[in-house]
Design an enzyme around this catalytic site. Structure first.
Site, PDB file in Angstrom:
ATOM      1  N   HIS A  59       0.831  -1.210   0.000  1.00 23.35           N
ATOM      2  CA  HIS A  59       0.000   0.000   0.000  1.00 23.35           C
ATOM      3  C   HIS A  59       0.859   1.250   0.000  1.00 23.35           C
ATOM      4  O   HIS A  59       0.442   2.294  -0.485  1.00 23.35           O
ATOM      5  CB  HIS A  59      -0.956  -0.004   1.189  1.00 23.35           C
ATOM      6  N   HIS A  95      -1.280 -13.042  -1.838  1.00 18.49           N
ATOM      7  CA  HIS A  95      -2.671 -13.216  -1.401  1.00 18.49           C
ATOM      8  C   HIS A  95      -2.869 -14.637  -0.879  1.00 18.49           C
ATOM      9  O   HIS A  95      -3.803 -14.910  -0.141  1.00 18.49           O
ATOM     10  CB  HIS A  95      -3.635 -12.922  -2.561  1.00 18.49           C
TER      11      HIS A  95
HETATM   12  C1  HEM Z   1      -5.103  -9.035   4.037  1.00 21.96           C
HETATM   13  C2  HEM Z   1      -5.840  -9.421   3.059  1.00 21.96           C
HETATM   14  C3  HEM Z   1      -5.827  -8.783   1.694  1.00 21.96           C
HETATM   15  C4  HEM Z   1      -6.907  -8.369   1.011  1.00 21.96           C
HETATM   16  C5  HEM Z   1      -8.359  -8.449   1.472  1.00 21.96           C
HETATM   17  C6  HEM Z   1      -6.442  -7.808  -0.230  1.00 21.96           C
HETATM   18  C7  HEM Z   1      -7.264  -7.265  -1.200  1.00 21.96           C
HETATM   19  C8  HEM Z   1      -6.828  -6.676  -2.354  1.00 21.96           C
HETATM   20  C9  HEM Z   1      -7.672  -6.067  -3.340  1.00 21.96           C
HETATM   21  C10 HEM Z   1      -9.196  -5.998  -3.267  1.00 21.96           C
HETATM   22  C11 HEM Z   1      -6.884  -5.603  -4.313  1.00 21.96           C
HETATM   23  C12 HEM Z   1      -7.335  -4.923  -5.594  1.00 21.96           C
HETATM   24  C13 HEM Z   1      -7.737  -5.993  -6.585  1.00 21.96           C
HETATM   25  C14 HEM Z   1      -7.996  -5.439  -7.969  1.00 21.96           C
HETATM   26  O1  HEM Z   1      -9.046  -4.846  -8.168  1.00 21.96           O
HETATM   27  O2  HEM Z   1      -7.144  -5.588  -8.849  1.00 21.96           O
HETATM   28  C15 HEM Z   1      -5.522  -5.875  -3.944  1.00 21.96           C
HETATM   29  C16 HEM Z   1      -4.429  -5.482  -4.655  1.00 21.96           C
HETATM   30  C17 HEM Z   1      -3.137  -5.768  -4.286  1.00 21.96           C
HETATM   31  N1  HEM Z   1      -2.728  -6.555  -3.253  1.00 21.96           N
HETATM   32 FE1  HEM Z   1      -3.897  -7.325  -1.815  1.00 21.96          FE
HETATM   33  N2  HEM Z   1      -5.088  -7.908  -0.282  1.00 21.96           N
HETATM   34  C18 HEM Z   1      -4.660  -8.508   0.879  1.00 21.96           C
HETATM   35  C19 HEM Z   1      -3.360  -8.814   1.210  1.00 21.96           C
HETATM   36  C20 HEM Z   1      -2.265  -8.593   0.411  1.00 21.96           C
HETATM   37  C21 HEM Z   1      -0.937  -9.018   0.705  1.00 21.96           C
HETATM   38  C22 HEM Z   1      -0.531  -9.824   1.931  1.00 21.96           C
HETATM   39  C23 HEM Z   1      -0.136  -8.576  -0.311  1.00 21.96           C
HETATM   40  C24 HEM Z   1       1.358  -8.738  -0.507  1.00 21.96           C
HETATM   41  C25 HEM Z   1       2.212  -9.056   0.403  1.00 21.96           C
HETATM   42  C26 HEM Z   1      -0.987  -7.883  -1.245  1.00 21.96           C
HETATM   43  C27 HEM Z   1      -0.552  -7.282  -2.396  1.00 21.96           C
HETATM   44  C28 HEM Z   1      -1.367  -6.602  -3.260  1.00 21.96           C
HETATM   45  C29 HEM Z   1      -0.866  -5.820  -4.357  1.00 21.96           C
HETATM   46  C30 HEM Z   1       0.600  -5.610  -4.741  1.00 21.96           C
HETATM   47  C31 HEM Z   1      -1.968  -5.276  -4.990  1.00 21.96           C
HETATM   48  C32 HEM Z   1      -1.948  -4.284  -6.124  1.00 21.96           C
HETATM   49  C33 HEM Z   1      -1.628  -2.903  -5.554  1.00 21.96           C
HETATM   50  C34 HEM Z   1      -1.824  -1.816  -6.579  1.00 21.96           C
HETATM   51  O3  HEM Z   1      -2.960  -1.320  -6.669  1.00 21.96           O
HETATM   52  O4  HEM Z   1      -0.869  -1.487  -7.286  1.00 21.96           O
HETATM   53  N3  HEM Z   1      -2.266  -7.917  -0.775  1.00 21.96           N
HETATM   54  N4  HEM Z   1      -5.531  -6.564  -2.757  1.00 21.96           N
END
Ligand code: HEM
Length: 651
Positions: free
Chosen positions: A143, A393
């Site tokens: 983030h 994820h």
């Molecule tokens: C804790 C639970 C998590 C939830 C509920 C969550 C949820 C989400 C959601 C809803 C998106 C946007 C999906 C889209 O519309 O493309 C996203 C993007 C992303 N998530 Fe997660 N996430 C979680 C944990 C993580 C973790 C642990 C990582 C990496 C260590 C991660 C890395 C990312 C990355 C890199 C993006 C794209 C960021 C961007 O907008 O450039 N997420 N996630």
């Protein structure tokens, strides 16, 4: 593959095999896709920040800006919000400009939802070593680094690209930003009510905002600055930052309830969080995603409290400092500790310690590193954010454990029940219980399996059984962003290009290669997000070689392209003694210092409790001696430059 792992270190082997590059300049020239600064945007020239920020001049500040502008003095707009992600390989669009890719034959690629159902089922494998904290810290780091423009990532606007009864809209009426996901007829969750469509908004690009001329291919914009700088605490622009500050004693705004500091409350709570009662907690911080899940809100609170803890100390240590000076010095220390923890403590678990040293992301020295290079662009890589990091994820757990000081369980909560509901952290010692859970509960293993809480139930509302599918989103997003195929990245890292599906057997199991062959028509069609996530993890790492290469390259740029990186010497940074103190920063101490009443913690806060990583009193954990920041005016006129003087000189 066996031969591949032989040799002194994995990293040497990767280097020899050409799988890892020391930096972007060793990439073959034709494989570097840099966006020319002249092309970044047209609008910014007219003072509109929708396409990034192009400052006319850079103030000589010893502190980083909030929006990242002027971090690079040669290219002051690099790394600012609303600029495109960078790419290692050119985009692969069906029309060469902006349309998501098709298979080689011209037919549509397999449905993202079908891929998710077949390849990423809900099989709960616990990690044997790492706690949920590795996952949660990873999310906050991501983030900090990026956020696809136009998205919220905290809730789901379900109807915008599908009809109210879950059907595809007529192509002639569907909004241009839509790229809906088709649900297969045999879908175990959605077939019953005949839902055939899952809404999906495309990421806003530089073309959508008319930042580039017509002839350019679309590049997705990210709406936060690209630096590893706690922008999720301090905001990504001056205005947000002003709203988050108290403007007294260098403090960030915090609400005090029950004797503890909490993030300020959001004014539009009902539109931001899923409230049960109108007075439920819903917070604001530097990043809009903070309320997405409670443990994320906990880490946000930790960094806020840490800032105020440092500010409290510094303002007593140097009573002659004004609010601004205390604020900026506290911010600088907070960011430095966080960079230290991210790179020296967390990242080695992700890519392997040896690899991180060999990639020159980490150094074994107690002096300055001074590897800042103004030619290295810290702009986040599209492949990194849209494919490689999203692999984690798979680390998410479906239940969160509430853990008492004895480390016995007080109970669990279901993940999809508490999404968008941070209220739990203020109730019944929830803050400490969940924080101990973070450092006690194992994360899910880094593999292809995903909890159904994020593949079947994500963002479900209270009156719905099912929600959306994050893994299907990840696949669809990688196509939306036109990422080149898995085979292209294998070739980039000098892994032989697969001509037939069996060629993938070097890094992917037989069962998964078989599934890929059933889903895709041709090896060239396999999405990077999919192929990379199925590779066997390299020893000591949580990813296989293709994602390891991307993540290592990206973090290398993050550190070397940051003029304010904490290990750089020079007038804007620490003195050698202070740097030695910063290097003592540890996750465990950060949590202990900012919990409500946690008294014990294990030294390695990302690793499970064990006989070699036992609980110890919080006071016994190494701590940073902030008294080294005392401005002892007049002590050593040659060596010593008064901070106030320094700020004055630079203004
Ligand atoms: C804790 C639970 C998590 C939830 C509920 C969550 C949820 C989400 C959601 C809803 C998106 C946007 C999906 C889209 O519309 O493309 C996203 C993007 C992303 N998530 Fe997660 N996430 C979680 C944990 C993580 C973790 C642990 C990582 C990496 C260590 C991660 C890395 C990312 C990355 C890199 C993006 C794209 C960021 C961007 O907008 O450039 N997420 N996630």
């Amino acid at each position: 593959q066996d031969d591949f792992f032989k040799g002194s270190t994995i990293y040497d082997d990767l280097l020899r095999a050409g799988l890892i590059y020391r930096n972007q300049f060793s990439l073959p020239k034709n494989q570097i896709h840099q966006i020319s600064p002249n092309e970044i945007n047209l609008k910014a020239k007219f003072g509109n920040n929708e396409c990034g920020i192009v400052p006319e001049t850079c103030p000589k500040s010893i502190y980083r800006s909030y929006d990242g502008s002027c971090n690079n003095l040669k290219h002051p707009s690099w790394g600012t919000p609303n600029t495109p992600y960078n790419r290692l390989l050119p985009a692969n669009y069906a029309d060469g400009i902006k349309e998501p890719p098709l298979s080689k034959s011209g037919k549509p690629l397999p449905l993202a939802r079908s891929i998710s159902l077949l390849l990423y089922p809900n099989i709960p494998n616990e990690d044997h070593v790492f706690t949920l904290n590795v996952m949660q810290f990873g999310q906050i780091v991501t983030h900090d680094l990026s956020m696809t423009a136009g998205s919220t990532q905290t809730q789901y606007y379900k109807d915008s690209c599908c009809s109210a009864d879950g059907q595809l809209l007529d192509p002639s009426t569907i909004p241009a930003f839509c790229y809906p996901m088709i649900i297969p007829p045999n879908d175990p969750a959605h077939a019953n009510d005949n839902t055939r469509c899952m809404s999906f908004d495309r990421t806003v690009t530089n073309k959508d905002r008319q930042c580039v001329s017509e002839r350019h291919t679309a590049e997705q914009l990210t709406s936060v600055n690209h630096y590893l700088d706690l922008s999720f605490v301090y905001g990504n622009d001056d205005e947000t930052n002003r709203k988050l500050r108290e403007f007294q004693h260098g403090r960030l705004r915090a609400d005090i309830r029950n004797g503890y500091q909490w993030l300020p409350r959001a004014t539009n709570a009902s539109g931001t969080c899923r409230l049960i009662n109108p007075n439920d907690a819903c917070y604001v911080a530097g990043d809009t995603r903070l309320n997405q899940n409670p443990q994320l809100a906990i880490l946000h609170t930790v960094f806020l409290r840490e800032h105020n803890r440092i500010a409290h100390f510094l303002s007593h240590l140097n009573p002659h400092w004004d609010d601004e000076l205390v604020f900026q010095e506290s911010r600088k220390i907070n960011i430095a500790q966080y960079q230290q923890i991210t790179c020296y403590e967390w990242l080695p678990y992700i890519i392997g310690e040896e690899n991180a040293y060999k990639a020159r992301i980490l150094w074994k020295t107690d002096g300055f590193i001074d590897d800042y290079d103004e030619n290295v662009d810290a702009t986040v890589l599209n492949e990194h954010s849209t494919a490689a990091l999203r692999h984690f994820h798979s680390l998410v757990r479906g239940q969160l454990h509430l853990i008492k000081e004895s480390r016995y369980s007080e109970g669990t909560v279901r993940f999809s029940d508490v999404l968008g509901r941070p209220q739990i952290i203020e109730e019944h010692q929830g803050f400490d219980h969940l924080m101990r859970g973070l450092t006690t509960q194992p994360q899910s293993a880094s593999d292809q399996f995903h909890t159904s809480e994020i593949t079947q139930f994500l963002f479900r509302s209270d009156n719905e059984t099912f929600g959306v599918d994050l893994k299907a989103f990840d696949v669809q997003r990688s196509r939306d962003h036109g990422l080149a195929s898995y085979n292209d990245y294998r070739e980039l890292w000098k892994i032989p290009r697969a001509r037939k599906f069996e060629d993938f057997l070097d890094f992917i199991s037989y069962e998964n290669v078989d599934r890929l062959a059933r889903l895709y028509e041709h090896p060239d069609d396999v999405d990077l997000t999919v192929g990379g996530s199925l590779e066997t993890n390299l020893p000591g790492a949580l990813v296989g070689p293709t994602f390891l290469g991307i993540i290592a390259e990206s973090f290398y740029r993050t550190r070397v392209g940051d003029r304010f990186w904490f290990e750089n010497g020079g007038p804007s940074n620490f003195n050698p003694d202070q740097l030695r103190e910063i290097r003592k920063a540890r996750m465990a101490k950060l949590l202990c210092d900012n919990a409500n009443a946690i008294r014990t913690m294990q030294l390695k806060g990302f690793e499970k409790l064990s006989s070699s990583n036992p609980l110890i009193p919080c006071q016994s954990l190494p701590s940073i001696d902030l008294s080294l920041w005392k401005e002892d005016r007049g002590n050593d006129p040659v060596e010593y430059v008064s901070l106030i003087q320094k700020v004055f000189d630079f203004k």
